[in-house]
Design an enzyme around this catalytic site. Structure first.
Site, PDB file in Angstrom:
ATOM      1  N   GLU A 174      12.905 -66.348 -42.907  1.00  0.00           N
ATOM      2  CA  GLU A 174      12.403 -65.051 -43.353  1.00  0.00           C
ATOM      3  C   GLU A 174      10.943 -64.855 -42.964  1.00  0.00           C
ATOM      4  OE1 GLU A 174      14.422 -62.921 -44.363  1.00  0.00           O
ATOM      5  OE2 GLU A 174      16.139 -64.222 -44.718  1.00  0.00           O
ATOM      6  N   GLU A 204      17.911 -62.040 -35.264  1.00  0.00           N
ATOM      7  CA  GLU A 204      18.260 -63.055 -36.263  1.00  0.00           C
ATOM      8  C   GLU A 204      18.323 -64.445 -35.634  1.00  0.00           C
ATOM      9  OE1 GLU A 204      18.609 -62.845 -39.490  1.00  0.00           O
ATOM     10  OE2 GLU A 204      18.219 -60.693 -39.590  1.00  0.00           O
TER      11      GLU A 204
END
Length: 509
Positions: A270, A334
């Site tokens: 993250e 991602e």
């Protein structure tokens, strides 16, 4: 400024010699301006300068007829209004996006109605005119495309860590303003669900974040951001980090991770999104694609003979754009965040081998809970299988990076092997239970989990501050009928330069 100069000069109460000074201005052009903090100099003959102390404006000049400086004061007051904060550029784009689509729809529909209302001979004349000038029209379209490509090339940027060339229409600074508004919205949304800072779970997440920030200070995007942690009481398995360093961790994610190593890898993933500026990058691509799709949207409403067909064509266009551009690009970002996040965790001396184990756990969890099993091309994230497969390929490189950061040696027992053997025992017991009933299944005991999950491990926060401890080896899962398989605690050792250690329990089933 020129108008201000002449208005001040021609004012009778400002200057006692307006005629001579005005004549000198008109006879000696041009007048050049030079501005400093509190003064404006007019480079002319004679030299003229304005300066102010915040309330009074003064004029200093030297006349040709009367040598020496002449100082005349003015009592005019300047009143400035209070500054008004403009909306961030991304917010303006979000507000203008529906308006742009509506304009394209109205324009395309108007072109269709205009074309239908034309007589047949006029339509034929327009077709002949367009055919005769087809090369000019093609050249104009080509020039337009070249201009668009050049504009896009001027907005290319280099990714901070990976060095990848990307399109960045929305700058990082502009998106920080939007991130501040988003953080205020999230704080208002989760204000009733916030876990207090004194909670052990909040302290554990905060300590891991600070440890990773301290170990990655060589990256400017890490040390220039004030990282703050917010833990939300929610069963959702989710966590995200805003570009301005606001970390939001859900308690459902804390229950999903087995130990502090997996927590460090999730936080690294993250944080990598924020460090790499993925939010502004994805917003830039979405904005460019939306602008280019306006031409296609206008053509759909101009060509389709009915509004219902035009609506269907618009829906198909949105789905094609989403499946061909938005979701593949999101999966690419991602995957890049997985890679960079693994590097951040490796530099923080985490056991990077726990990364693939987490995604294997998530895959089994989805299978047991009956979660949706969508194809990867329909998702914004890679599948769990592809994620732990990619992390497996990156583990050797991450271990080399970890070793180069003066981290203590990891235990010889690989968490991936422990997890695989534990899953194998579970599958064998399930098959035996189906074949011979409960009596046969009792001969091979199920793997027993001895480590407590992270949210209920009250000693985790104290373990993060504990001095460096030697890493405890993991016993391999035994398949012997007389011995139960065990999974013991794993230590996240501190760096060799004296940092605090991180420790927690690992569950592999």
């Amino acid at each position: 400024m020129v108008l201000l100069s002449f208005s001040l000069i021609r004012s009778a109460r400002f200057c006692s010699r307006p005629v001579n000074l005005t004549r000198n201005f008109l006879q000696k052009p041009p007048i050049l301006f030079k501005r400093t903090t509190q003064s404006v100099y007019l480079r002319a003959d004679p030299p003229v300068s304005f300066y102010t102390n915040g309330k009074t404006v003064c004029l200093r000049t030297t006349s040709l007829l009367h040598p020496g400086p002449v100082l005349t004061r003015c009592r005019l007051q300047f009143h400035t209004s209070a500054p008004v904060r403009a909306l961030p550029v991304p917010v303006l784009w979000l507000l203008l996006k529906p308006l742009q689509k509506l304009t394209a729809i109205i324009l395309g529909r108007s072109i269709r109605k205009w074309w239908v209302a034309l007589p047949a001979n006029r339509r034929q004349l327009l077709r002949d005119w367009a055919w005769q000038r087809r090369w000019y029209l093609a050249a104009g379209a080509g020039v337009t495309m070249v201009i668009v490509v050049l504009l896009l090339l001027t907005h290319l940027d280099e990714s901070p860590v990976t060095g990848r060339t990307r399109l960045l229409v929305v700058s990082r600074e502009k998106y920080m303003e939007l991130a501040a508004l988003m953080s205020e919205g999230y704080m208002e949304e989760f204000k009733e669900l916030m876990v207090p800072a004194s909670d052990p779970r909040h302290k554990a997440v905060e300590m891991v974040v600070q440890h990773m920030v301290n170990r990655n200070k060589d990256i400017p995007e890490v040390c220039d951001v004030p990282w703050t942690v917010h833990v939300v009481q929610s069963p959702d398995v989710n966590a995200f980090v805003l570009p301005n360093g606001k970390v939001f961790m859900f308690t459902g994610m804390l229950e999903a991770v087995a130990d502090v190593h997996q927590l460090a890898i999730i936080l690294g993933h993250e944080m990598a999104h924020a460090v790499l500026g993925h939010a502004s990058e994805q917003a830039s691509l979405s904005h460019v694609v939306d602008l280019l799709s306006l031409i296609l949207l206008m053509a759909i409403w101009a060509v389709c003979p009915q509004d219902s067909l035009a609506l269907l064509g618009q829906w198909v266009q949105n789905k094609v754009t989403e499946l061909m551009f938005d979701r593949p690009y999101s999966r690419k970002l991602e995957a890049e965040a997985d890679e960079v996040g693994l590097q951040l965790a490796a530099k923080a001396c985490a056991d990077v081998r726990a990364g693939p184990v987490f995604w294997q756990q998530m895959e089994i969890r989805d299978q047991l809970t009956g979660g949706p099993d969508l194809p990867e091309w329909l998702s914004t994230h890679p599948s769990h299988r592809n994620r732990y497969t990619q992390l497996d390929r990156l583990i050797p490189k991450a271990l080399e990076l970890r070793e180069s950061c003066a981290c203590p040696t990891l235990p010889a027992t690989d968490p991936r092997a422990v997890f695989s053997q534990s899953v194998r025992v579970l599958l064998e017991n399930a098959k035996n239970q189906q074949r011979g009933g409960p009596e046969v299944a009792q001969k091979r005991p199920m793997p027993r989990i001895t480590a407590s999950p992270l949210p209920s491990a009250l000693s985790l926060s104290a373990a993060l501050l504990a001095p460096t401890a030697p890493p405890a080896p993991l016993p391999r899962a035994s398949t012997d009928d007389s011995q139960e398989s065990k999974v013991s605690e794993v230590a996240l050792p501190a760096p060799a330069d004296g940092g605090g250690s991180m420790q927690g329990g690992q569950s592999t089933s």
